[in-house]
Motif scaffolding. Structure first.
Motif, mmCIF file in Angstrom:
data_model
loop_
_atom_site.group_PDB
_atom_site.id
_atom_site.type_symbol
_atom_site.label_atom_id
_atom_site.label_comp_id
_atom_site.label_asym_id
_atom_site.label_seq_id
_atom_site.Cartn_x
_atom_site.Cartn_y
_atom_site.Cartn_z
ATOM 1 N N GLU A 43 -97.815 -74.253 -117.812
ATOM 2 C CA GLU A 43 -97.227 -73.408 -116.772
ATOM 3 C C GLU A 43 -96.417 -72.292 -117.434
ATOM 4 O O GLU A 43 -95.734 -72.519 -118.439
ATOM 5 C CB GLU A 43 -96.315 -74.224 -115.849
ATOM 6 N N LEU A 44 -96.488 -71.095 -116.875
ATOM 7 C CA LEU A 44 -95.867 -69.919 -117.476
ATOM 8 C C LEU A 44 -94.366 -70.090 -117.696
ATOM 9 O O LEU A 44 -93.839 -69.752 -118.762
ATOM 10 C CB LEU A 44 -96.144 -68.688 -116.605
ATOM 11 N N ALA A 109 -100.434 -62.896 -117.688
ATOM 12 C CA ALA A 109 -100.288 -63.569 -116.388
ATOM 13 C C ALA A 109 -100.197 -62.540 -115.258
ATOM 14 O O ALA A 109 -100.771 -62.744 -114.186
ATOM 15 C CB ALA A 109 -99.049 -64.458 -116.392
ATOM 16 N N ARG A 112 -103.640 -61.178 -114.451
ATOM 17 C CA ARG A 112 -104.487 -62.140 -113.744
ATOM 18 C C ARG A 112 -104.032 -62.381 -112.314
ATOM 19 O O ARG A 112 -104.845 -62.460 -111.406
ATOM 20 C CB ARG A 112 -104.556 -63.468 -114.503
ATOM 21 N N ASP A 113 -102.702 -62.517 -112.124
ATOM 22 C CA ASP A 113 -102.205 -62.827 -110.782
ATOM 23 C C ASP A 113 -100.724 -62.449 -110.686
ATOM 24 O O ASP A 113 -99.844 -63.266 -110.977
ATOM 25 C CB ASP A 113 -102.393 -64.321 -110.486
ATOM 26 N N ASN A 115 -99.017 -62.154 -108.152
ATOM 27 C CA ASN A 115 -98.356 -62.905 -107.087
ATOM 28 C C ASN A 115 -98.075 -64.351 -107.464
ATOM 29 O O ASN A 115 -97.623 -65.129 -106.622
ATOM 30 C CB ASN A 115 -99.197 -62.846 -105.809
ATOM 31 N N ASN A 116 -98.339 -64.711 -108.699
ATOM 32 C CA ASN A 116 -98.051 -66.060 -109.175
ATOM 33 C C ASN A 116 -96.553 -66.323 -108.992
ATOM 34 O O ASN A 116 -95.726 -65.570 -109.500
ATOM 35 C CB ASN A 116 -98.444 -66.171 -110.652
ATOM 36 N N PRO A 117 -96.187 -67.363 -108.260
ATOM 37 C CA PRO A 117 -94.763 -67.619 -108.004
ATOM 38 C C PRO A 117 -93.968 -67.928 -109.281
ATOM 39 O O PRO A 117 -92.750 -67.790 -109.291
ATOM 40 C CB PRO A 117 -94.771 -68.821 -107.061
ATOM 41 N N LEU A 118 -94.638 -68.294 -110.343
ATOM 42 C CA LEU A 118 -93.938 -68.590 -111.595
ATOM 43 C C LEU A 118 -93.686 -67.339 -112.433
ATOM 44 O O LEU A 118 -92.931 -67.383 -113.403
ATOM 45 C CB LEU A 118 -94.736 -69.602 -112.426
ATOM 46 N N PHE A 119 -94.300 -66.229 -112.051
ATOM 47 C CA PHE A 119 -94.177 -64.995 -112.825
ATOM 48 C C PHE A 119 -92.726 -64.536 -112.936
ATOM 49 O O PHE A 119 -92.201 -64.334 -114.027
ATOM 50 C CB PHE A 119 -95.068 -63.905 -112.209
ATOM 51 N N GLU A 174 -90.165 -66.429 -106.230
ATOM 52 C CA GLU A 174 -90.849 -66.070 -104.984
ATOM 53 C C GLU A 174 -90.276 -66.933 -103.867
ATOM 54 O O GLU A 174 -90.178 -68.150 -104.004
ATOM 55 C CB GLU A 174 -92.346 -66.333 -105.151
#
Length: 180
Positions: A43-44, A109, A112-113, A115-119, A174
């Protein structure tokens, strides 16, 4: 004729020895154990925590090399011993390279996405680390007379400035949407 073949053989030996020197692997910025920790943190946000810990270890090895191990560092004693074998320049190079890797992971990341909540969480974990390291980097700059070392520190400070700027543009986490 013997002299020409002798010169040829000596030249060949010299060329082989130079090519083997250049083929030696360059220093890796992570120990084998740290490399495994990075790979395991899929996980990021967890990966950023690992990168922060890696940089913390190097700064401890630079600025407090003879400190007695704490409960937290006791489990990393083998890594710290390995780090202490390197030079100050090696450790600052490790830090700069690790920051670069962390930024690349975040950029990847985002591509790729976004909107990734971990970003956002990952960016802020790294930014918090940078805020903590800034005074240590500045102290290192003040104490150093080595131009290469200063360059490595400045590179790390520049990376930290980029990370801090990015953190101002990204929400920390997020907000979870409520189902209606």
């Amino acid at each position: 004729m013997k002299r020409i073949s002798l010169v040829f053989i000596l030249t060949f030996i010299v060329l082989i020895s130079f090519s083997s020197l250049s083929a030696q692997p360059k220093r890796d910025n992570l120990t084998d154990k740290e490399d495994m920790q990075v790979r395991e943190a899929q996980e990021l946000d967890l990966r950023m925590k690992v990168y922060v810990k890696i940089i913390d270890r190097r700064l401890a090895a630079i600025f407090n090399p003879n400190a007695a191990p704490t409960k937290e560092t006791q489990k990393d004693l083998d890594i710290l011993d390995e780090l202490r074998a390197g030079t100050i320049n090696d450790l600052f190079w490790d830090i700069q390279k690790t920051l670069d890797e962390a930024i690349l992971k975040i950029d990847d990341a985002a591509e790729r996405d976004i909107n990734n909540p971990l970003f956002g969480k990952a960016v802020h974990i790294l930014a918090d680390g940078c805020q903590k390291w800034g005074p240590q980097f500045k102290s290192g700059m003040d104490k150093s007379s080595d131009e290469k070392e200063k360059g490595l520190i400045l590179g790390s400070l520049e990376y930290c400035n980029q990370i801090a700027e990015a953190a101002t543009k990204v929400p920390k986490e997020e907000k979870k949407k409520k189902n209606k």
